[in-house]
Design a protein around this motif. Structure first.
Motif, PDB file in Angstrom:
ATOM      1  N   ALA A   1       0.945  -1.120   0.028  1.00 45.14           N
ATOM      2  CA  ALA A   1      -0.021   0.109  -0.029  1.00 45.14           C
ATOM      3  C   ALA A   1       0.791   1.046  -0.096  1.00 45.14           C
ATOM      4  CB  ALA A   1      -0.918  -0.003   1.285  1.00 45.14           C
ATOM      5  N   TRP A   2       0.871   2.340  -0.947  1.00 43.46           N
ATOM      6  CA  TRP A   2       1.676   3.236  -1.157  1.00 43.46           C
ATOM      7  C   TRP A   2       0.729   4.410  -1.623  1.00 43.46           C
ATOM      8  CZ3 TRP A   2       1.162  -0.713  -4.360  1.00 43.46           C
ATOM      9  CH2 TRP A   2       0.954  -0.654  -5.794  1.00 43.46           C
ATOM     10  N   ARG A   3       1.689   5.629  -1.923  1.00 40.56           N
ATOM     11  CA  ARG A   3       1.085   6.736  -2.313  1.00 40.56           C
ATOM     12  C   ARG A   3       2.172   7.357  -3.429  1.00 40.56           C
ATOM     13  NH1 ARG A   3       0.563   9.444   2.287  1.00 40.56           N
ATOM     14  NH2 ARG A   3      -1.669   9.358   2.328  1.00 40.56           N
ATOM     15  N   GLU A   4       1.410   7.864  -4.275  1.00 41.17           N
ATOM     16  CA  GLU A   4       2.294   8.442  -5.466  1.00 41.17           C
ATOM     17  C   GLU A   4       1.629   9.777  -5.799  1.00 41.17           C
ATOM     18  OE1 GLU A   4       2.823   6.364  -8.845  1.00 41.17           O
ATOM     19  OE2 GLU A   4       3.298   4.281  -7.991  1.00 41.17           O
ATOM     20  N   GLY A   5       2.277  10.859  -5.083  1.00 40.12           N
ATOM     21  CA  GLY A   5       1.617  12.156  -5.158  1.00 40.12           C
ATOM     22  C   GLY A   5       0.225  12.176  -4.598  1.00 40.12           C
ATOM     23  N   PRO A   6      -0.863  12.528  -5.194  1.00 38.14           N
ATOM     24  CA  PRO A   6      -2.243  12.465  -4.694  1.00 38.14           C
ATOM     25  C   PRO A   6      -2.740  11.222  -5.027  1.00 38.14           C
ATOM     26  CG  PRO A   6      -2.248  13.574  -6.867  1.00 38.14           C
ATOM     27  CD  PRO A   6      -0.911  13.417  -6.393  1.00 38.14           C
ATOM     28  N   VAL A   7      -2.460  10.288  -5.360  1.00 34.50           N
ATOM     29  CA  VAL A   7      -2.942   8.982  -5.784  1.00 34.50           C
ATOM     30  C   VAL A   7      -2.403   7.880  -4.692  1.00 34.50           C
ATOM     31  CG1 VAL A   7      -3.127   7.311  -7.597  1.00 34.50           C
ATOM     32  CG2 VAL A   7      -2.962   9.712  -8.351  1.00 34.50           C
TER      33      VAL A   7
ATOM     34  N   ASP B   1     -13.157   7.335  -4.127  1.00 36.34           N
ATOM     35  CA  ASP B   1     -13.400   6.015  -4.037  1.00 36.34           C
ATOM     36  C   ASP B   1     -12.567   5.077  -4.516  1.00 36.34           C
ATOM     37  OD1 ASP B   1     -15.761   6.847  -2.696  1.00 36.34           O
ATOM     38  OD2 ASP B   1     -16.890   6.885  -4.693  1.00 36.34           O
ATOM     39  N   TRP B   2     -12.305   3.793  -3.744  1.00 35.26           N
ATOM     40  CA  TRP B   2     -11.657   2.849  -4.502  1.00 35.26           C
ATOM     41  C   TRP B   2     -11.907   2.284  -5.561  1.00 35.26           C
ATOM     42  CZ3 TRP B   2      -6.547   2.497  -2.732  1.00 35.26           C
ATOM     43  CH2 TRP B   2      -6.421   3.029  -1.407  1.00 35.26           C
ATOM     44  N   LEU B   3     -11.030   2.259  -6.700  1.00 37.89           N
ATOM     45  CA  LEU B   3     -11.486   1.540  -7.905  1.00 37.89           C
ATOM     46  C   LEU B   3     -10.488   0.401  -8.214  1.00 37.89           C
ATOM     47  CD1 LEU B   3     -12.148   4.672 -10.303  1.00 37.89           C
ATOM     48  CD2 LEU B   3     -13.622   3.245  -8.980  1.00 37.89           C
ATOM     49  N   LEU B   4     -11.036  -0.780  -8.907  1.00 41.04           N
ATOM     50  CA  LEU B   4     -10.151  -1.715  -9.428  1.00 41.04           C
ATOM     51  C   LEU B   4      -9.204  -1.157 -10.506  1.00 41.04           C
ATOM     52  CD1 LEU B   4      -9.378  -4.723  -9.503  1.00 41.04           C
ATOM     53  CD2 LEU B   4     -11.089  -5.059 -11.380  1.00 41.04           C
TER      54      LEU B   4
ATOM     55  N   PHE C   1      -5.798  -1.978  -6.138  1.00 37.30           N
ATOM     56  CA  PHE C   1      -7.058  -0.754  -6.153  1.00 37.30           C
ATOM     57  C   PHE C   1      -6.476   0.528  -6.318  1.00 37.30           C
ATOM     58  CE2 PHE C   1      -8.945  -4.765  -4.304  1.00 37.30           C
ATOM     59  CZ  PHE C   1     -10.097  -4.761  -4.920  1.00 37.30           C
ATOM     60  N   VAL C   2      -7.086   1.654  -6.636  1.00 32.98           N
ATOM     61  CA  VAL C   2      -6.602   2.894  -6.678  1.00 32.98           C
ATOM     62  C   VAL C   2      -7.553   3.807  -6.375  1.00 32.98           C
ATOM     63  CG1 VAL C   2      -6.917   3.196  -9.288  1.00 32.98           C
ATOM     64  CG2 VAL C   2      -5.210   4.591  -8.107  1.00 32.98           C
ATOM     65  N   ARG C   3      -7.151   5.040  -5.492  1.00 30.55           N
ATOM     66  CA  ARG C   3      -7.974   6.151  -5.597  1.00 30.55           C
ATOM     67  C   ARG C   3      -7.184   7.689  -5.379  1.00 30.55           C
ATOM     68  NH1 ARG C   3      -9.753   5.655   0.922  1.00 30.55           N
ATOM     69  NH2 ARG C   3      -7.734   5.881   1.867  1.00 30.55           N
ATOM     70  N   LYS C   4      -8.092   8.622  -5.816  1.00 29.73           N
ATOM     71  CA  LYS C   4      -7.341   9.893  -5.595  1.00 29.73           C
ATOM     72  C   LYS C   4      -7.711  10.380  -4.226  1.00 29.73           C
ATOM     73  CE  LYS C   4      -7.166  10.967 -10.599  1.00 29.73           C
ATOM     74  NZ  LYS C   4      -7.463  11.874 -11.650  1.00 29.73           N
TER      75      LYS C   4
END
Length: 326
Positions: free
Chosen positions: A264-270, A317-320, A310-313
């Motif tokens: 689980a990680w963050r790349e900028g706002p994502v 909401d979380w998206l596949l 999963f990814v979210r901004k």
């Protein structure tokens, strides 16, 4: 001559059949690898997710993605390919020698052999001639490459001198694909590990069931709402292939049996989250017209282990985003 042909016809036929079977096996293996992962994991798309108790072995690589692979590695590979010059029997020389050798072997099977009536001595003379020609050809090509390299090095030195104090100005606008812009493209974005909440884990479990059920119903609007446009494109492609083949993939009674957080990680706002999930479901391919089961089991549940990303901004909401088999 006809007796010789009939004597070795069985051997030649066996060799041909073996070659055809080996090519078919390669095609099947390629097809299996092509059905691996799809989607995107951001800057970690081409990295192997961390193993977990649920998925103790490496996941299949993502081989269907719109993410561009880091260009630094291909550049290093290109440099290595230039440094590794083929030897005597590499490249064209190996192809030439291999073709002649194969022709000689088939000639021996059919009665001609290397050199026909000259026998073993003729074979040695032919091999020596081939080796000599190959050495001359490789030396000629090596000299041409060396001359080209010297010419390129001289041009680079002249351009550097002109840029430092010659006729060209000292400051120049870098061309496309050079300078700091190219360096930025080859550098991975900075990532930061994040912590997931119990609410996030509950949402992932719900998404597993909702997406699988929507896939079994061929519910395109729901799949589009719960996945990224890229992931949706691959899901729609699979559903389209099923329709073309006259089958439908029914999925029901999806239950999460075990799950682990791989990354689980963050790349900028994502934010990204990759989870290993072992779940049970009733999964079968049925004929679209008759409803007859073509593959799978339409009554008894089966277990599957996959890694879902999963990814979210921020605030979304979380998206596949990706699915990989384990």
């Amino acid at each position: 001559m006809l007796r010789r042909l009939s004597r070795y016809s069985g051997l030649v036929a066996a060799l041909a059949i073996g070659l055809a079977l080996s090519l078919a096996a390669i095609d099947v293996a390629e097809a299996r690898r092509a059905s691996g992962g799809f989607g995107s994991r951001g800057s970690r798309t081409f990295d192997t997710p961390s193993v977990t108790r649920t998925a103790p072995s490496d996941a299949s690589p993502i081989n269907r993605t719109m993410t561009q692979q880091n260009s630094a590695q291909p550049q290093r590979n290109a440099g290595q390919q230039q440094a590794q010059r083929p030897g005597l029997f590499g490249g064209f020389g190996r192809t030439l020698f291999g073709g002649l050798l194969l022709g000689g072997l088939f000639g021996m099977l059919l009665g001609g052999g290397f050199g026909g009536m000259m026998g073993f001595l003729g074979m040695l003379l032919q091999i020596a001639l081939i080796v000599g020609l190959g050495m001359l050809l490789m030396r000629f090509l090596a000299n041409r490459r060396q001359s080209s390299a010297y010419a390129a090095g001289g041009n680079m030195q002249r351009e550097a001198y002109a840029g430092a104090g010659g006729n060209k100005p000292g400051f120049q606008i870098p061309s496309m694909g050079s300078g700091t812009a190219a360096t930025a493209r080859t550098t991975k974005p900075v990532t930061q590990d994040i912590q997931l909440s119990p609410a996030d884990l509950d949402r992932f479990e719900a998404l597993l069931s909702e997406i699988q059920s929507a896939y079994g119903r061929e519910d395109y609007p729901t799949l589009r709402r719960l996945s990224t446009p890229e992931a949706m494109s691959y899901l729609a492609e699979e559903l389209g292939d099923n329709a073309t083949n006259g089958v439908r993939n029914t999925v029901s009674d999806v239950k999460l049996l075990q799950g682990d957080i791989s990354e689980a990680w963050r790349e900028g706002p994502v934010e990204y989250a990759t989870l290993a999930m072992r779940y049970s479901s009733i999964d079968a391919l049925v004929d679209r017209t008759t409803g007859k089961v073509v593959d799978g089991d339409a009554v008894n549940p089966s277990e599957t282990v996959e890694l879902w990303t999963f990814v979210r901004k921020s605030g979304g909401d979380w998206l596949l985003s990706a699915i990989q088999s384990a």
